[in-house]
Design a protein around this motif. Structure first.
Motif, short mmCIF file in Angstrom:
data_model
loop_
_atom_site.label_atom_id
_atom_site.label_comp_id
_atom_site.label_asym_id
_atom_site.label_seq_id
_atom_site.Cartn_x
_atom_site.Cartn_y
_atom_site.Cartn_z
N SER A 266 -3.25 75.37 -68.72
CA SER A 266 -3.43 76.66 -69.40
C SER A 266 -3.91 77.72 -68.43
O SER A 266 -3.62 78.90 -68.58
CB SER A 266 -4.42 76.51 -70.56
N ASP A 267 -4.66 77.30 -67.40
CA ASP A 267 -5.12 78.23 -66.36
C ASP A 267 -5.21 77.44 -65.06
O ASP A 267 -6.25 76.87 -64.72
CB ASP A 267 -6.49 78.82 -66.73
N SER A 268 -4.10 77.37 -64.35
CA SER A 268 -4.02 76.52 -63.15
C SER A 268 -4.97 76.98 -62.05
O SER A 268 -5.35 76.19 -61.18
CB SER A 268 -2.58 76.50 -62.63
N SER A 269 -5.34 78.27 -62.06
CA SER A 269 -6.23 78.78 -61.00
C SER A 269 -7.70 78.47 -61.28
O SER A 269 -8.55 78.68 -60.43
CB SER A 269 -6.06 80.30 -60.87
N ASN A 270 -8.01 77.96 -62.47
CA ASN A 270 -9.38 77.68 -62.85
C ASN A 270 -9.75 76.27 -62.41
O ASN A 270 -9.32 75.29 -63.02
CB ASN A 270 -9.56 77.84 -64.37
N ARG A 271 -10.54 76.15 -61.34
CA ARG A 271 -10.95 74.84 -60.83
C ARG A 271 -12.05 74.23 -61.69
O ARG A 271 -12.33 73.05 -61.59
CB ARG A 271 -11.43 74.98 -59.39
N PHE A 272 -12.69 75.06 -62.55
CA PHE A 272 -13.77 74.57 -63.39
C PHE A 272 -13.35 74.66 -64.86
O PHE A 272 -14.05 75.21 -65.70
CB PHE A 272 -15.04 75.38 -63.15
N PHE A 273 -12.18 74.12 -65.16
CA PHE A 273 -11.61 74.25 -66.50
C PHE A 273 -12.49 73.55 -67.55
O PHE A 273 -12.47 73.90 -68.72
CB PHE A 273 -10.20 73.69 -66.54
N TRP A 274 -13.26 72.53 -67.15
CA TRP A 274 -14.07 71.79 -68.11
C TRP A 274 -15.22 72.62 -68.67
O TRP A 274 -15.84 72.25 -69.66
CB TRP A 274 -14.64 70.53 -67.44
N GLN A 275 -15.50 73.77 -68.04
CA GLN A 275 -16.55 74.65 -68.55
C GLN A 275 -16.05 75.59 -69.64
O GLN A 275 -16.84 76.29 -70.26
CB GLN A 275 -17.17 75.46 -67.40
N SER A 276 -14.73 75.63 -69.86
CA SER A 276 -14.16 76.44 -70.94
C SER A 276 -14.30 75.69 -72.26
O SER A 276 -14.41 74.45 -72.30
CB SER A 276 -12.67 76.72 -70.67
N ASN A 277 -14.31 76.44 -73.35
CA ASN A 277 -14.44 75.80 -74.66
C ASN A 277 -13.25 74.90 -74.95
O ASN A 277 -13.40 73.77 -75.42
CB ASN A 277 -14.56 76.86 -75.76
N SER A 285 -1.83 61.31 -63.32
CA SER A 285 -1.06 60.07 -63.19
C SER A 285 0.18 60.04 -64.06
O SER A 285 1.08 59.23 -63.84
CB SER A 285 -1.96 58.88 -63.54
N ASN A 286 0.24 60.92 -65.07
CA ASN A 286 1.40 60.97 -65.96
C ASN A 286 1.53 62.41 -66.46
O ASN A 286 0.88 62.81 -67.41
CB ASN A 286 1.22 60.00 -67.13
N THR A 287 2.36 63.20 -65.81
CA THR A 287 2.47 64.64 -66.12
C THR A 287 3.12 64.90 -67.47
O THR A 287 3.13 66.05 -67.93
CB THR A 287 3.28 65.34 -65.03
N LYS A 288 3.64 63.87 -68.13
CA LYS A 288 4.22 64.06 -69.46
C LYS A 288 3.19 63.83 -70.57
O LYS A 288 3.50 64.00 -71.74
CB LYS A 288 5.39 63.10 -69.66
N ASN A 289 2.01 63.45 -70.17
CA ASN A 289 0.94 63.21 -71.13
C ASN A 289 0.02 64.44 -71.15
O ASN A 289 -0.72 64.69 -70.21
CB ASN A 289 0.15 61.96 -70.74
N PHE A 290 0.09 65.22 -72.24
CA PHE A 290 -0.68 66.46 -72.36
C PHE A 290 -1.97 66.21 -73.14
O PHE A 290 -1.99 65.47 -74.13
CB PHE A 290 0.15 67.55 -73.06
N LEU A 291 -3.03 66.85 -72.68
CA LEU A 291 -4.34 66.72 -73.31
C LEU A 291 -4.91 68.10 -73.61
O LEU A 291 -4.61 69.07 -72.92
CB LEU A 291 -5.33 65.97 -72.39
N GLU A 292 -5.76 68.13 -74.64
CA GLU A 292 -6.52 69.33 -74.95
C GLU A 292 -8.00 68.97 -74.80
O GLU A 292 -8.50 68.09 -75.51
CB GLU A 292 -6.23 69.84 -76.36
N VAL A 293 -8.66 69.63 -73.86
CA VAL A 293 -10.05 69.31 -73.54
C VAL A 293 -10.96 70.27 -74.31
O VAL A 293 -10.89 71.49 -74.12
CB VAL A 293 -10.31 69.42 -72.03
N HIS A 294 -11.81 69.70 -75.16
CA HIS A 294 -12.78 70.48 -75.93
C HIS A 294 -14.17 70.21 -75.37
O HIS A 294 -14.59 69.05 -75.26
CB HIS A 294 -12.74 70.10 -77.41
N ARG A 295 -14.88 71.27 -75.03
CA ARG A 295 -16.20 71.14 -74.40
C ARG A 295 -17.32 71.33 -75.41
O ARG A 295 -17.26 72.18 -76.28
CB ARG A 295 -16.36 72.18 -73.29
N SER A 296 -18.35 70.48 -75.26
CA SER A 296 -19.61 70.66 -75.99
C SER A 296 -20.75 70.58 -74.99
O SER A 296 -20.78 69.66 -74.17
CB SER A 296 -19.78 69.57 -77.06
N SER A 297 -21.66 71.54 -75.02
CA SER A 297 -22.76 71.57 -74.06
C SER A 297 -23.92 70.73 -74.56
O SER A 297 -24.23 70.72 -75.75
CB SER A 297 -23.25 73.01 -73.83
N LEU A 298 -24.56 70.01 -73.63
CA LEU A 298 -25.82 69.33 -73.92
C LEU A 298 -26.93 70.15 -73.26
O LEU A 298 -27.13 70.08 -72.06
CB LEU A 298 -25.81 67.91 -73.37
#
Length: 760
Positions: A266-277, A285-298
């Protein structure tokens, strides 16, 4: 090396501390005491050996020292497995040694040593046993104290002057220190330590329980879950997350960075994508497997919990849906029946037009609503009614110019936007233009229908308005179109009027809610001038002290559906006053106005019936005036409920007779016994002969029906004398008395109401 050995031997290493076992404490204390005693006894034995003088007493002392040393070594060796036995032997040895030294020694130094050994027993026993054992030795040492005092006196005061126990107070002080203060202090310390250890055990147990619980929750979140720090280093992952990386061990992932395994798309230039919501990613390892990463802060540790949702199938469905939406885009932007642009598409086209034209562009937006379409739908059916809409749209499009944008908003509402020149800025010319493009007749089968419209018009004069704003103004104008003037134009005064009405409506709702609308009373008199009854009138005073006309706020309450609640508040206020008057024997009825909407309301009618059943006298004190101008007064339910109230004894008056809905029919349907002649017929008297004839005929009609007559709006003596001469039973107007707050008639214990003074 030596230090670690000593820690383990004396049981003072970290592992033993963390265990919190009381046995470890006893072993540690025992070994320390035994080791210290062994050092002292060994030193004493060695010293005695070096100073042997060949006497039997010297050999006896050396032998005793060697025996004691061997005993202490044996106790040290058995201290871990037999700590209680070893401690018991140690205490017994000390006690026996002390008793022997005190009881059989003749030397003062031996006596002092024996006393010290006995005095140390309470403190030492508390280290290994309960406080009661220590207390036993403390009490027993009273004997030791007595023997010590006795022996010190027998030796002689001169010889004891320089010794430790040379004084009574010194011996008492030592006794109190060793037998009371130190044992109790040590006991308190041990008790506190035991409680702290037990509390720490409970806390450790609770922490372990919660840790296990959190581990279980983390493992069974239902989704692949990672725990990482702010730098993206993976701290932990559950089994579902590990399944995303087949043939990779958990240890190989933990401690590495997320970027090593997952890449953001979604933002290839963002090296810290895990900090986005939310971030859309792909497995490296498998470019056909798409994921949506949802972040929750502790927030406690500053770590992130990342939930990985597999959206491979969802992404495929989204692409398919986008293709379908592109295929059906025309259906999404156009009305399915008429093929005209729908509301959104119409606004988009108009906005595009007015934002991309030259300066000084003028146009006209108008909404067309087909009148009485529900009757057509009911008469001809839905399919035929849809044909009317279709034929109308086709005719409209054929008569409009190519520069006109038209669309169907909803139902039977159509909108048009056309550029106009200076000529059509004159409303008369634009009205003619609009009428020319609207079909007057539509054919349905063999029938030719005349079509009526209501039209709201708003001008655009390059002032930055949007299509949505123009449509809203057209809707405002449409609300003010009438059967006589079907085309209504928007202007700023109309907008201000609507805004003012809206604000007034909000204020009215608050006033009714807070019961700020009050009752005023206006007297109704007989021909002699005596007050026969009152009419209750609603008055609304604003915060600035001005009054809102009842004609305005009663109509507004009726439009907003607030009339039943308003009538309920006023009725309760009026009945409260009538209860006081009934108690004071004030037999003057009060007329209460009903517009019809209240009687249609089940809650209000039930309130009236319940008040009547609780107060049988209420029907004699409360008269009901029915406003005949209300459209709902022809409803059969109104007639049924009025008949029920009449059977309970209520007097019913038809207010504003001759100005409303089917006046003559009301005399048959409504069980009224009073007619009120409206002020508009009374005001022109006595000069206007036509109005005089109407009043005469009304009085004669009432007499023929055995009904009483009330004339309102009387402002002069001439009008009063004329109406009395015509046979009016009751008179009302400013001439006899203006409306006044009800408090004027209830103050001073209802003095004014009791007097009922003559008017003239």
């Amino acid at each position: 090396m030596l230090l670690n050995f000593l820690k383990q031997f004396f049981v003072i290493d970290d592992a033993e501390h963390e265990s919190g076992d009381p046995k470890s404490f006893r072993i540690s204390a025992l070994r320390i005491l035994l080791s210290a005693s062994l050092l002292v006894v060994s030193a004493f034995t060695l010293h005695s050996t070096l100073l042997l003088d060949g006497t039997d007493s010297a050999y006896l002392v050396t032998a005793s020292g060697i025996g004691c040393s061997l005993l202490l070594i044996l106790l040290l060796a058995s201290s871990r497995n037999f700590d209680r036995h070893a401690s018991l032997i140690l205490m017994a040895t000390i006690a026996v040694s002390g008793v022997v030294l005190v009881g059989f020694s003749e030397q003062s130094s031996s006596l002092q040593l024996g006393v010290i050994l006995l005095y140390s027993l309470p403190l030492l026993t508390r280290l290994f046993y309960r406080f009661k054992v220590s207390l036993f030795f403390s009490v027993a040492n009273l004997i030791t104290l007595a023997m010590s005092l006795h022996l010190s006196q027998s030796v002689g005061s001169a010889a004891l002057t320089s010794t430790t126990f040379s004084g009574l107070y010194a011996q008492l002080l030592v006794f109190a220190l060793f037998n009371v203060a130190l044992p109790m202090a040590i006991s308190r310390l041990i008790k506190t330590l035991q409680r702290s250890i037990n509390r720490l055990k409970e806390l450790a147990k609770s922490i372990n329980h919660h840790s296990d619980l959190y581990e279980e929750i983390f493992e069974h979140t239902g989704t692949p879950t990672l725990l990482c720090d702010k730098r993206g280093v993976i701290i932990k992952l559950n089994q579902k997350a590990l399944d995303l990386f087949p043939s990779v061990a958990c240890e190989a992932i933990e401690g590495t960075k997320i970027n090593d395994w997952i890449a953001s798309i979604s933002d290839s230039s963002n090296r810290f994508f895990w900090q986005s919501n939310v971030s859309e990613c792909v497995l490296k390892s498998n470019t056909k497997n798409f994921l949506e990463v949802h972040r929750s802060s502790l927030t406690t540790h500053g770590h992130y919990v990342l939930h990985l949702q597999d959206i491979t199938h969802l992404r495929a469905l989204t692409e398919e849906l986008e293709n379908t939406q592109q295929t059906n885009s025309r259906l999404a932007h156009f009305d399915s029946l008429t093929r005209l642009p729908n509301h959104q598409n119409f606004c988009n086209q108009v906005n595009h037009r007015i934002h991309n034209v030259s300066d000084y562009y003028t146009g006209a937006m108008f909404i067309i609503r087909i009148s009485q379409f529900k009757l057509l739908n009911k008469q001809y059916g839905r399919d035929q009614a849809n044909r009317v809409i279709l034929n109308f749209s086709r005719t409209l499009q054929s008569r409009l110019s190519d520069k006109t944008i038209s669309g169907r908003l909803r139902g039977v509402k159509f909108a048009c936007f056309m550029p106009v020149g200076q000529t059509y800025l004159i409303q008369r010319n634009l009205r003619t233009l609009i009428k020319s493009v609207l079909p007057e007749q539509i054919r349905i089968g063999d029938d030719v229908l005349n079509i009526d419209y209501q039209i709201g018009v708003a001008y655009y004069q390059n002032e930055g308005e949007t299509a949505e704003e123009l449509l809203e103004r057209c809707e405002m104008a449409l609300e003010y179109s009438t059967s006589a003037e079907r085309i209504a134009f928007f202007d700023q005064q109309l907008e201000a009027k609507l805004i003012q009405e809206h604000k007034l409506g909000l204020a009215l709702g608050e006033a009714i809610k807070n019961k700020q609308i009050q009752l005023w009373l206006q007297p109704q008199v007989v021909s002699s001038g005596d007050i026969r009854s009152f009419e209750a009138l609603a008055r609304w005073q604003l915060e600035d002290g001005t009054f809102v006309s009842p004609i305005v706020f009663i109509k507004l309450a009726e439009e907003l559906g607030l009339l039943p609640k308003l009538a309920e508040n006023l009725l309760k206020q009026l009945v409260a006053v009538l209860e006081e008057w009934h108690a004071e024997s004030i037999k003057t009825p009060i007329a209460f106005n009903l517009a019809g909407q209240e009687l249609m309301n089940d809650v209000f009618f039930a309130l009236m019936m319940s008040m009547t059943s609780e107060r049988p006298w209420l029907s004699e004190m409360l008269e009901l005036e029915i406003t005949e101008t209300s459209p709902v007064m022809t409803n059969p339910l109104i007639h049924k409920r009025l008949r029920a109230l009449s059977q309970y004894g209520y007097s019913i008056a038809i207010d504003d007779f001759g100005t409303g809905q089917a006046s003559m029919g009301q005399l048959i349907d409504i069980p009224a016994n009073i007619l009120k002649i409206d002020r508009r017929f009374v005001a022109p008297l006595p000069d206007d002969k036509r109005h005089l004839d109407i009043v005469k005929s009304t009085v004669q009609l009432a007499r023929s029906l055995n009904m009483s007559v009330i004339a309102e709006g009387i402002e002069t003596r001439e009008q009063a004398n004329l109406l009395i001469g015509l046979g009016c039973d009751t008179l009302q107007g400013y001439y006899f008395g203006k409306p006044s707050p009800i408090s004027e008639w209830t103050c001073n214990q209802h003095e004014k109401a009791k007097q009922l003074r003559m008017v003239y």
